[in-house]
Motif scaffolding. Structure first.
Motif, PDB file in Angstrom:
ATOM      1  N   LEU A  98      -9.733  -0.748  22.246  1.00  0.00           N
ATOM      2  CA  LEU A  98     -11.065  -1.221  22.596  1.00  0.00           C
ATOM      3  C   LEU A  98     -10.942  -2.554  23.331  1.00  0.00           C
ATOM      4  CD1 LEU A  98     -12.887  -0.574  19.189  1.00  0.00           C
ATOM      5  CD2 LEU A  98     -13.053   0.847  21.240  1.00  0.00           C
ATOM      6  N   PHE A  99     -11.939  -2.874  24.161  1.00  0.00           N
ATOM      7  CA  PHE A  99     -11.967  -4.152  24.847  1.00  0.00           C
ATOM      8  C   PHE A  99     -13.183  -4.934  24.352  1.00  0.00           C
ATOM      9  CE2 PHE A  99      -9.226  -1.648  27.496  1.00  0.00           C
ATOM     10  CZ  PHE A  99      -8.284  -2.556  27.964  1.00  0.00           C
ATOM     11  N   PHE A 100     -12.964  -6.086  23.715  1.00  0.00           N
ATOM     12  CA  PHE A 100     -14.024  -6.900  23.157  1.00  0.00           C
ATOM     13  C   PHE A 100     -14.619  -7.801  24.237  1.00  0.00           C
ATOM     14  CE2 PHE A 100     -12.103  -5.559  19.300  1.00  0.00           C
ATOM     15  CZ  PHE A 100     -12.992  -5.815  18.254  1.00  0.00           C
ATOM     16  N   ASP A 101     -15.946  -7.862  24.282  1.00  0.00           N
ATOM     17  CA  ASP A 101     -16.628  -8.850  25.110  1.00  0.00           C
ATOM     18  C   ASP A 101     -16.786 -10.103  24.254  1.00  0.00           C
ATOM     19  OD1 ASP A 101     -18.208 -10.428  26.676  1.00  0.00           O
ATOM     20  OD2 ASP A 101     -19.797  -8.949  26.985  1.00  0.00           O
ATOM     21  N   LEU A 102     -15.930 -11.081  24.476  1.00  0.00           N
ATOM     22  CA  LEU A 102     -15.897 -12.268  23.626  1.00  0.00           C
ATOM     23  C   LEU A 102     -16.971 -13.280  23.989  1.00  0.00           C
ATOM     24  CD1 LEU A 102     -12.048 -12.781  23.213  1.00  0.00           C
ATOM     25  CD2 LEU A 102     -13.632 -11.455  21.823  1.00  0.00           C
ATOM     26  N   SER A 103     -17.833 -12.932  24.945  1.00  0.00           N
ATOM     27  CA  SER A 103     -18.949 -13.821  25.267  1.00  0.00           C
ATOM     28  C   SER A 103     -20.139 -13.582  24.343  1.00  0.00           C
ATOM     29  CB  SER A 103     -19.384 -13.614  26.720  1.00  0.00           C
ATOM     30  OG  SER A 103     -19.964 -12.322  26.894  1.00  0.00           O
ATOM     31  N   LYS A 104     -20.078 -12.569  23.489  1.00  0.00           N
ATOM     32  CA  LYS A 104     -21.205 -12.204  22.636  1.00  0.00           C
ATOM     33  C   LYS A 104     -21.303 -13.034  21.363  1.00  0.00           C
ATOM     34  CE  LYS A 104     -22.319  -8.909  25.467  1.00  0.00           C
ATOM     35  NZ  LYS A 104     -23.456  -9.097  26.393  1.00  0.00           N
ATOM     36  N   GLY A 105     -20.335 -13.895  21.100  1.00  0.00           N
ATOM     37  CA  GLY A 105     -20.369 -14.705  19.888  1.00  0.00           C
ATOM     38  C   GLY A 105     -19.034 -15.397  19.689  1.00  0.00           C
ATOM     39  N   PRO A 106     -18.945 -16.264  18.686  1.00  0.00           N
ATOM     40  CA  PRO A 106     -17.695 -17.004  18.471  1.00  0.00           C
ATOM     41  C   PRO A 106     -16.618 -16.141  17.825  1.00  0.00           C
ATOM     42  CG  PRO A 106     -19.276 -17.551  16.760  1.00  0.00           C
ATOM     43  CD  PRO A 106     -19.997 -16.659  17.735  1.00  0.00           C
TER      44      PRO A 106
ATOM     45  N   ILE B  13      -5.686  -4.884  15.800  1.00  0.00           N
ATOM     46  CA  ILE B  13      -4.439  -5.577  16.101  1.00  0.00           C
ATOM     47  C   ILE B  13      -4.454  -6.038  17.545  1.00  0.00           C
ATOM     48  CG2 ILE B  13      -3.093  -4.329  14.369  1.00  0.00           C
ATOM     49  CD1 ILE B  13      -2.049  -2.541  16.587  1.00  0.00           C
ATOM     50  N   PHE B  14      -3.615  -7.008  17.857  1.00  0.00           N
ATOM     51  CA  PHE B  14      -3.489  -7.489  19.230  1.00  0.00           C
ATOM     52  C   PHE B  14      -2.446  -6.650  19.964  1.00  0.00           C
ATOM     53  CE2 PHE B  14      -5.691 -11.058  17.536  1.00  0.00           C
ATOM     54  CZ  PHE B  14      -6.289 -11.703  18.618  1.00  0.00           C
ATOM     55  N   PRO B  15      -2.816  -6.073  21.085  1.00  0.00           N
ATOM     56  CA  PRO B  15      -1.803  -5.351  21.864  1.00  0.00           C
ATOM     57  C   PRO B  15      -0.971  -6.321  22.689  1.00  0.00           C
ATOM     58  CG  PRO B  15      -3.894  -5.288  23.018  1.00  0.00           C
ATOM     59  CD  PRO B  15      -4.138  -6.046  21.729  1.00  0.00           C
ATOM     60  N   SER B  16       0.084  -5.799  23.258  1.00  0.00           N
ATOM     61  CA  SER B  16       0.807  -6.531  24.291  1.00  0.00           C
ATOM     62  C   SER B  16       0.032  -6.346  25.591  1.00  0.00           C
ATOM     63  CB  SER B  16       2.228  -5.981  24.431  1.00  0.00           C
ATOM     64  OG  SER B  16       2.981  -6.784  25.305  1.00  0.00           O
ATOM     65  N   ILE B  17      -0.193  -7.414  26.327  1.00  0.00           N
ATOM     66  CA  ILE B  17      -1.172  -7.398  27.416  1.00  0.00           C
ATOM     67  C   ILE B  17      -0.511  -7.661  28.755  1.00  0.00           C
ATOM     68  CG2 ILE B  17      -3.194  -8.576  28.371  1.00  0.00           C
ATOM     69  CD1 ILE B  17      -4.034  -9.132  25.471  1.00  0.00           C
ATOM     70  N   VAL B  18      -0.897  -6.847  29.736  1.00  0.00           N
ATOM     71  CA  VAL B  18      -0.606  -7.118  31.139  1.00  0.00           C
ATOM     72  C   VAL B  18      -1.911  -7.561  31.777  1.00  0.00           C
ATOM     73  CG1 VAL B  18       0.191  -6.190  33.336  1.00  0.00           C
ATOM     74  CG2 VAL B  18       1.222  -5.396  31.208  1.00  0.00           C
ATOM     75  N   ASP B  19      -1.983  -8.785  32.250  1.00  0.00           N
ATOM     76  CA  ASP B  19      -3.225  -9.378  32.746  1.00  0.00           C
ATOM     77  C   ASP B  19      -3.182  -9.501  34.262  1.00  0.00           C
ATOM     78  OD1 ASP B  19      -5.540 -10.747  33.221  1.00  0.00           O
ATOM     79  OD2 ASP B  19      -5.023 -12.517  32.035  1.00  0.00           O
ATOM     80  N   ARG B  20      -4.019  -8.728  34.934  1.00  0.00           N
ATOM     81  CA  ARG B  20      -4.190  -8.841  36.372  1.00  0.00           C
ATOM     82  C   ARG B  20      -5.666  -9.100  36.692  1.00  0.00           C
ATOM     83  NH1 ARG B  20       0.690  -8.765  36.389  1.00  0.00           N
ATOM     84  NH2 ARG B  20       2.066  -7.579  37.746  1.00  0.00           N
ATOM     85  N   GLY B  21      -6.268 -10.028  35.990  1.00  0.00           N
ATOM     86  CA  GLY B  21      -7.666 -10.330  36.244  1.00  0.00           C
ATOM     87  C   GLY B  21      -8.576  -9.228  35.726  1.00  0.00           C
TER      88      GLY B  21
ATOM     89  N   VAL C 205      -8.113  -6.173  36.001  1.00  0.00           N
ATOM     90  CA  VAL C 205      -7.288  -5.064  35.515  1.00  0.00           C
ATOM     91  C   VAL C 205      -6.444  -5.584  34.351  1.00  0.00           C
ATOM     92  CG1 VAL C 205      -5.436  -3.439  36.046  1.00  0.00           C
ATOM     93  CG2 VAL C 205      -7.230  -3.886  37.723  1.00  0.00           C
ATOM     94  N   VAL C 206      -6.681  -5.025  33.178  1.00  0.00           N
ATOM     95  CA  VAL C 206      -5.945  -5.412  31.983  1.00  0.00           C
ATOM     96  C   VAL C 206      -5.341  -4.157  31.366  1.00  0.00           C
ATOM     97  CG1 VAL C 206      -6.076  -6.437  29.688  1.00  0.00           C
ATOM     98  CG2 VAL C 206      -7.453  -7.380  31.548  1.00  0.00           C
ATOM     99  N   VAL C 207      -4.055  -4.184  31.112  1.00  0.00           N
ATOM    100  CA  VAL C 207      -3.366  -3.072  30.460  1.00  0.00           C
ATOM    101  C   VAL C 207      -2.959  -3.529  29.069  1.00  0.00           C
ATOM    102  CG1 VAL C 207      -1.446  -1.449  30.550  1.00  0.00           C
ATOM    103  CG2 VAL C 207      -2.510  -2.240  32.678  1.00  0.00           C
ATOM    104  N   ALA C 208      -3.344  -2.751  28.061  1.00  0.00           N
ATOM    105  CA  ALA C 208      -2.999  -3.072  26.674  1.00  0.00           C
ATOM    106  C   ALA C 208      -2.009  -2.044  26.148  1.00  0.00           C
ATOM    107  CB  ALA C 208      -4.258  -3.086  25.815  1.00  0.00           C
ATOM    108  N   ILE C 209      -0.921  -2.529  25.564  1.00  0.00           N
ATOM    109  CA  ILE C 209       0.112  -1.642  25.017  1.00  0.00           C
ATOM    110  C   ILE C 209       0.226  -1.903  23.522  1.00  0.00           C
ATOM    111  CG2 ILE C 209       2.522  -0.913  25.126  1.00  0.00           C
ATOM    112  CD1 ILE C 209       1.493  -3.055  27.931  1.00  0.00           C
ATOM    113  N   GLY C 210       0.078  -0.856  22.727  1.00  0.00           N
ATOM    114  CA  GLY C 210       0.177  -1.004  21.291  1.00  0.00           C
ATOM    115  C   GLY C 210       1.159  -0.023  20.683  1.00  0.00           C
ATOM    116  N   THR C 211       1.783  -0.425  19.594  1.00  0.00           N
ATOM    117  CA  THR C 211       2.673   0.468  18.843  1.00  0.00           C
ATOM    118  C   THR C 211       2.197   0.589  17.398  1.00  0.00           C
ATOM    119  OG1 THR C 211       4.171  -1.348  18.259  1.00  0.00           O
ATOM    120  CG2 THR C 211       4.655  -0.106  20.293  1.00  0.00           C
ATOM    121  N   GLY C 212       0.911   0.333  17.185  1.00  0.00           N
ATOM    122  CA  GLY C 212       0.383   0.398  15.825  1.00  0.00           C
ATOM    123  C   GLY C 212       0.950  -0.669  14.921  1.00  0.00           C
ATOM    124  N   GLY C 213       1.447  -1.762  15.517  1.00  0.00           N
ATOM    125  CA  GLY C 213       2.053  -2.822  14.735  1.00  0.00           C
ATOM    126  C   GLY C 213       3.477  -2.542  14.296  1.00  0.00           C
ATOM    127  N   ALA C 214       4.002  -1.360  14.671  1.00  0.00           N
ATOM    128  CA  ALA C 214       5.324  -0.962  14.181  1.00  0.00           C
ATOM    129  C   ALA C 214       6.454  -1.665  14.911  1.00  0.00           C
ATOM    130  CB  ALA C 214       5.490   0.552  14.308  1.00  0.00           C
TER     131      ALA C 214
END
Length: 463
Positions: free
Chosen positions: A6-14, A109-117, A119-128
């Motif tokens: 999921l991608f959170f819109d962090l402008s909606k609250g603290p 959980i926090f994924p590993s992130i590729v940030d291109r403005g 375009v954001v790619v999130a990679i997760g392994t379920g914390g494993a």
């Protein structure tokens, strides 16, 4: 899939951040990069003296009940007992919570992130395995063009203008595919953004005004079953298709690679079972292409090896339909490679013959006389139910009944099974292999396979 990305819109609250150690500071940097309004709680005045961060509200002490109201999420790395208490309070207040390195206490959980403005790619392994996620991120970083985020932002600026023209009856998805894959995308990613934007404006103005183009058909080989054996060209075809006509032998894992909103039509034919005829399949392919759709005809293995791909190509071209053939790894290659079975071997097997036991006349009518030389490896497709006829035909033609054989059932799939023996025992081997699809390999090369060597090892151990 345990976690839904999921991608959170962090402008909606603290976002509440608790803790002052290295782990908390690492999460602080990520949250700041995402533009979050951060309320940072540290546990002591000494922590506060060392916890400077620009544009962050700093507080001393644990968050109270009022702090949870309206919070987008809570992230904590404050110590075992405190973290457990915060996790319980967050869940009670319906606030998503991440306890660093404690997936058992976290709701995200926090994924590993590729940030291109944009375009954001999130990679997760379920914390494993965070290390694996980081390695995947490094690979994707190398693949993504540096300007891809700016390109996405450009398309976003003109999205509403294009949607206002949908009354013209064109496909916005296909429009954007042409933008991304065509000259506009090439210009922008090469740094010629002004020319690319001008070309995009012109393309939007012309959208839907040109006569609709006829679609095309790609006849695609899916390989023997393992989705990792798909070619890049096959994967691209599946991702760009409007409709996919698939055979029964194509595995569900491969069908999961089809674009999510594409239509999937099953047109498989199984021996002894009713199914759609080849002429009906040809008519459907023609009709969908003439309607302007991107059509994929998906076949197990390679479409030109016992896949009737040649018949379909000719039928389509007779109707003036553009056809592209995307080859796949045929069963003889994929299944033999998995079993460690070389189909040719220097000074032993210098010829490979690929035959099908599923003929209109039946396996009993096949001329096996040209396949009796020891130097010839014979790969028999669709021979599981006619194994007796295959054995009888080869032996009657002169093949030594002691010739090694292998039955490779469901090759390259998770439930693959290889069983070996001699030609004289082929029917029993086929029965023991279970349900198909299966490939039969006849020849001395079978003795070089892992399955043969394992079987010999078991016999020697028993003796």
């Amino acid at each position: 899939m345990r976690y839904l990305p999921l991608f959170f819109d962090l402008s909606k609250g603290p976002v509440i951040l608790v803790g002052a150690g290295a782990e908390a500071r690492a999460k602080l940097r990520i949250l700041q990069a995402a533009g979050a309004a951060i309320r940072w709680h540290v546990l002591s005045r000494d922590d506060a003296n060392n916890a400077y961060a620009k544009d962050v509200e700093l507080r001393i002490g644990l968050p109270g009940a009022d702090d949870f109201l309206g919070a987008v999420a809570l992230v904590a790395s404050a110590g075992r007992d405190i973290d457990e208490e915060l996790a319980a309070r967050s869940r009670a207040m319906n606030v998503p919570v991440n306890i660093v390195d404690r997936p058992d206490l976290s709701t995200f959980i926090f994924p590993s992130i590729v940030d291109r403005g944009d375009v954001v790619v999130a990679i997760g392994t379920g914390g494993a395995s965070p290390v694996l996620a980081r390695r995947l991120r490094e690979t994707i970083e190398q693949l993504l063009p540096e300007r891809i985020g700016e390109f996405a932002a450009l398309m976003g600026r003109y999205r509403d203008r294009l949607h206002a023209l949908r009354h013209r009856g064109f496909s916005t998805r296909q429009f954007w595919e042409r933008v991304i894959d065509g000259p506009i995308g090439t210009l922008f990613l090469a740094g010629r953004s002004a020319r690319a934007e001008a070309a995009l404006i012109l393309a939007i103005e012309r959208a839907g005004l040109d006569a609709p183009k006829q679609g095309h058909v790609q006849i695609v080989g899916a390989g023997p079953g393992d989705p990792d054996l798909l070619t890049l060209k096959a994967l691209h075809a599946l991702q760009s298709a409007d409709i996919v006509f698939t055979d029964d032998l194509v595995s569900p894992d491969i069908l999961s690679r089809v674009r999510r909103d594409a239509e999937i039509v099953h047109v498989g034919k199984r021996k002894g079972q009713p199914g759609i005829g080849q002429e009906a399949i040809n008519r459907r392919l023609v009709a969908e292409a003439k309607a302007g759709r991107k059509v994929v005809r998906l076949k197990g293995g390679d479409p030109f090896i016992f896949g009737r791909g040649g018949e379909e190509r000719e039928a389509l071209e007779e109707e003036g339909i553009a056809v592209t053939v995307v080859p796949g790894i045929t069963a003889a290659l994929g299944c033999a490679a998995e079993a460690g079975l070389p189909l040719t071997f220097r000074k032993e097997a210098t010829r490979l013959s690929i035959v099908t036991a599923n003929t209109a006349e039946g396996a009993e009518k096949i001329d096996w006389s040209g396949l009796t030389d020891r130097a010839t490896t014979v790969a028999v497709y669709m021979g599981l139910t006619t194994a007796s006829a295959v054995r009888d035909g080869l032996v009657a033609a002169g093949r030594d009944p002691r010739t090694p054989v292998a039955v490779l059932a469901r090759g390259t799939r998770p439930d693959s099974h290889a069983i070996t023996g001699t030609l004289s025992h082929l029917p029993a081997l086929a029965a023991a292999a279970g349900q198909g699809p299966a490939l039969i390999v006849v020849g001395d090369v079978v003795a070089h396979s892992r399955a043969w060597k394992e079987a010999v090892g078991h016999l020697e151990a028993a003796e």
